[in-house]
Design a protein around this motif. Structure first.
Motif, PDB file in Angstrom:
ATOM      1  N   LEU A  14       0.818  -1.213   0.000  1.00 30.61           N
ATOM      2  CA  LEU A  14       0.000   0.000   0.000  1.00 30.61           C
ATOM      3  C   LEU A  14       0.849   1.259   0.000  1.00 30.61           C
ATOM      4  CD1 LEU A  14      -2.859  -0.993   2.462  1.00 30.61           C
ATOM      5  CD2 LEU A  14      -3.076  -0.495   0.030  1.00 30.61           C
ATOM      6  N   SER A  15       1.962   1.239   0.724  1.00 27.38           N
ATOM      7  CA  SER A  15       2.849   2.402   0.721  1.00 27.38           C
ATOM      8  C   SER A  15       3.333   2.691  -0.696  1.00 27.38           C
ATOM      9  CB  SER A  15       4.042   2.147   1.651  1.00 27.38           C
ATOM     10  OG  SER A  15       4.946   3.226   1.620  1.00 27.38           O
TER      11      SER A  15
ATOM     12  N   ALA B  76      -1.330   3.118   5.024  1.00 30.46           N
ATOM     13  CA  ALA B  76      -0.689   1.825   4.768  1.00 30.46           C
ATOM     14  C   ALA B  76      -0.298   1.149   6.084  1.00 30.46           C
ATOM     15  CB  ALA B  76       0.540   2.021   3.874  1.00 30.46           C
TER      16      ALA B  76
END
Length: 504
Positions: free
Chosen positions: A435-436, A465
């Protein structure tokens, strides 16, 4: 009984202090006094000689050679690795008690000291030795990465305010040091941003020489420093960068170790360490780097940089997931350190644009490394009945450790329940890394966690994230523990119930 102890780990950050706390707690629980000297990255405060004199025995919980070890001469001792003290402090204390009762010094295992920087078992494999030497170099390099990266990021932040039009990050790099020295204006925000940037760039300039120099130092002691630094500087000169520093560190250390062991006449021995060894080893390292290995390694570095910068979309997300899983696998162990070292390697590449993928990789690794301790802390709050009293106390500390990007904050939980904690950490950390990357968060600082939040691009996405990874890990570990509660927890609950009934 009274014991003194020394703790140290290769990076001198988390395990050093966790071992100290574990030994002190084990001593209190067993009715003994344990005073620990931490020889970590922040330096150390030597034990009071009176405390040492009064001690019945000594505990060495160290992966590095203990400084000033002669202070403890003649006292019974045990000598274990730092992880043994973290995972089984009561067992280490029991061994120390047995050594005192036996009345003679007793080590946990035969140990061969290769240099003041490194300690490995005499039967250790080549791989273990290489990892120790490498981590010595990395541990000395990290403060330069941290200081340089944060100063550069602060310089860019200030430049964004100082220049209109959003081009400050470009303009600040165009102000040379000579202009700052000759024409510095203390009222100019632009020049202050240039000071921060140039100071950070100077700190970054030491990365490869320091890495190379201290790898060589770990192998050959002080004779390895000069050729190691020379080899690192030569690597920078030919564009071989971080990979070149790794290679020259091992080459320089090996050469210095070999030359320093030559059987020379007595008249020459006095000048060997100050003239002959640094002269010959530096000459050989310079020739090898500049003429033989420099260009091929530089080509490899260029290829790696091009590959990283060419990644986009799903490829970046997959890389983030992989690095995240590595960060969550052994919580500060070798696999975790490989992922972290890969990330800080990217930061060492000069003149990267602000949106370079290397910064996104660093952000993904940092986010993933924060997940496990934060998730364990959260789990002890939402379902505290699944954890022992000691784990709940560890959970309180894990909030701060996780927020500060210290993955080792989850180690007490993994030690007590390995497979459920590690499986949960793998999934959640992988999700955070992916997600980052998907949110394109980036950071120039190699450490700090939430304390470097202003230096993170798209920090809201980065925080999301971490939050998602934390919730995923917490949910999985709670589900797994609920399916089959720990026998230790059940025993504690039964004892608590009996105590409550007796009080009532």
């Amino acid at each position: 009984m009274k014991f003194v102890a020394v703790s140290s780990c290769p990076t001198g950050i988390a395990h050093t202090y966790m071992a100290a706390e574990a030994l002190e707690q084990a001593g209190r629980d067993a009715g003994h006094e344990v005073v620990v000297e931490t020889q970590g990255a922040a330096g150390s405060t030597p034990l009071d000689p009176a405390v040492i004199a009064a001690a019945d025995g000594v505990i060495y919980a160290a992966d590095l050679e203990v400084k000033d070890k002669e202070r403890f001469a003649g006292k019974p001792f045990v000598d274990v690795g730092v992880k043994k003290a973290v995972h089984d402090a009561p067992g280490v204390l029991a061994s120390a008690i047995a050594a005192v009762e036996a009345g003679v010094p007793a080590g946990a295992a035969p140990v061969a000291i290769t240099s003041p920087a490194t300690k490995v078992d005499s039967n250790a494999s080549v791989g273990v030795r290489i990892r120790q030497w490498l981590m010595t170099g990395v541990s000395y390099m990290i403060p330069f990465v941290a200081a340089g990266g944060i100063l550069i990021a602060l310089g860019f932040m200030l430049a964004g305010i100082a220049w209109d039009g959003g081009n400050g990050a470009v303009e600040v790099t165009k102000i040379p040091v000579a202009d700052l020295v000759a024409n510095f204006d203390p009222t100019s925000l632009q020049q202050w941003s240039a000071v921060l940037f140039q100071t950070g760039a100077l700190a970054f300039g030491f990365l490869v020489p320091v890495l190379s120099g201290f790898i060589a130092y770990a192998i050959a002691d002080r004779p390895g420093l000069v050729p190691g630094f020379v080899g690192g500087a030569a690597s920078v000169a030919v564009g071989a960068g971080f990979l070149g520093g790794l290679v020259t560190g091992f080459v320089a250390g090996g050469l210095a170790w070999w030359i320093s062991r030559w059987n020379v006449p007595k008249g020459v021995r006095g000048v060997m360490p100050v003239v002959v060894t640094p002269l010959l080893s530096s000459l050989l390292v310079g020739i090898i780097t500049l003429v033989v290995i420099g260009r091929p390694i530089a080509a490899a570095m260029d290829g790696l940089s091009d590959w990283l910068n060419g990644l986009s979309g799903n490829n970046l997300v997959l890389l983030g997931a992989l690095l995240g899983a590595m960060m969550g696998f052994d919580l500060g162990g070798p696999v975790n350190k490989v992922a972290y070292t890969f990330a800080i390697t990217g930061l060492a590449v000069p003149n990267l644009p602000n949106d370079a993928n290397q910064f996104k990789i660093m952000a993904a690794v940092m986010a993933a490394g924060m997940v496990a301790p934060l998730a364990m802390a959260l789990a002890t709050v939402v379902r505290k009945g699944l954890f022992t009293h000691a784990e709940r106390e560890n959970g309180k500390a894990a909030w701060l450790l996780g927020a500060s990007f210290i993955s080792e904050g989850a180690i007490p939980f993994a030690a007590a329940d390995p497979w459920r904690v590690i499986v949960s950490s793998l999934v959640g950390s992988s999700a955070a890394g992916a997600l980052s990357m998907a949110f394109a968060a980036g950071v120039r600082a190699p450490h700090g966690g939430i304390w470097v939040l202003p230096l993170i691009t798209n920090f809201w996405g980065w925080l999301i994230a971490i939050a998602v990874g934390m919730v995923v890990t917490c949910a999985i570990v709670v589900a797994l523990k609920s399916a089959r509660p720990s026998a230790v927890v059940q025993a504690e609950q039964a004892a608590d119930a009996q105590l409550a009934a007796a009080v009532a």
